[in-house]
Design an enzyme around this catalytic site. Sequence first.
Site, PDB file in Angstrom:
ATOM      1  CE  LYS A  13      -2.099  -1.087   3.905  1.00  0.00           C
ATOM      2  NZ  LYS A  13      -1.465  -2.374   4.215  1.00  0.00           N
ATOM      3  NE  ARG A  85      -5.354  -0.081   8.589  1.00  0.00           N
ATOM      4  CZ  ARG A  85      -4.101  -0.443   8.427  1.00  0.00           C
ATOM      5  NH1 ARG A  85      -3.710  -1.625   8.823  1.00  0.00           N
ATOM      6  NH2 ARG A  85      -3.234   0.371   7.900  1.00  0.00           N
ATOM      7  NE  ARG A 118       7.584  -2.480   6.415  1.00  0.00           N
ATOM      8  CZ  ARG A 118       6.284  -2.309   6.579  1.00  0.00           C
ATOM      9  NH1 ARG A 118       5.575  -1.724   5.633  1.00  0.00           N
ATOM     10  NH2 ARG A 118       5.698  -2.757   7.654  1.00  0.00           N
ATOM     11  NE  ARG A 151       5.634  -0.393  10.200  1.00  0.00           N
ATOM     12  CZ  ARG A 151       4.535  -0.351   9.451  1.00  0.00           C
ATOM     13  NH1 ARG A 151       4.546   0.363   8.333  1.00  0.00           N
ATOM     14  NH2 ARG A 151       3.461  -1.009   9.786  1.00  0.00           N
ATOM     15  NE  ARG A 162       1.517  -5.012  10.923  1.00  0.00           N
ATOM     16  CZ  ARG A 162       2.666  -4.849  10.260  1.00  0.00           C
ATOM     17  NH1 ARG A 162       3.779  -5.417  10.712  1.00  0.00           N
ATOM     18  NH2 ARG A 162       2.712  -4.126   9.174  1.00  0.00           N
TER      19      ARG A 162
END
Length: 204
Positions: A13, A85, A118, A151, A162
Amino acid sequence: MKLIILGPPGSGKGTISELLCTKFRLFHISPGEILREEVKKETTIGREIKKYIDTGHLVPSQLVVEFVKLEIQRRKNYILDGFPRTVEQAEAIQDWNIDHVLYLDLDQEAVVRRLSGRRVCTKGIHNYHLTFLPPQNLGRCDIDGSPLLQREDDQPAVIKERFKVFTVETKPVITYYKQKGLLRTIDASGTPEEVYAKILKIIS
Ligand code: AP5
Ligand code: MG
């Protein structure tokens, strides 16, 4: 143009939003980034928010909707990244005249591969991947030169949670927009360039 981009954690996203913002001069609104900024400030509310983010759970909708409304003010062209969401959030913005809801469809295995590699810049805005999207200078952001970090919610147990939260709380939002005829589903398993090309075809 008013866009929403949804998808499981790590579906791309943020990566796709950046590309669309540059091309169409959209304002990028990511509640995830707004909330992480609040956590950095170490305010009372920031400390509360951190508990939700660190465990992979959603921050209460009322608060998130307020943050987004403050950001958006009278903007005409924007992309909402990871918002709404929950159906409650979707209903709170039902009069916003959204043009397209882009849904990046990706399975859990690919999500884990993407999130474990990431890296994000210190400002938390620009995304990289050690294998799939490496920066030109190792450990540094190509755009703002800041050091790249992992992160805190990109730990295996939190990633799993998640994904579960996405399935339970956000899948109904996908159904909600499908019923309204706004949903554009995109297979997000290709390279960033392939996914971006599919989206350009849809919106132009
Ligand atoms: P948020 O920051 O929005 O996290 P997320 O939804 O879990 O999504 P990510 O940002 O992790 O992934 P992404 O889809 O943006 O993928 P990216 O482009 O980075 O939210 C964090 C938390 O804030 C939530 O858990 C919740 O607590 C709270 N929150 C946020 N919104 C909320 C809301 N509306 N209501 C309540 N609470 C809310 O890509 C991932 C990696 O893959 C990168 O390394 C990238 O380089 C790489 N990559 C991207 N595309 C590709 C590709 N096509 N092929 C290979 N690699 C790729
Ligand atoms: Mg993101």
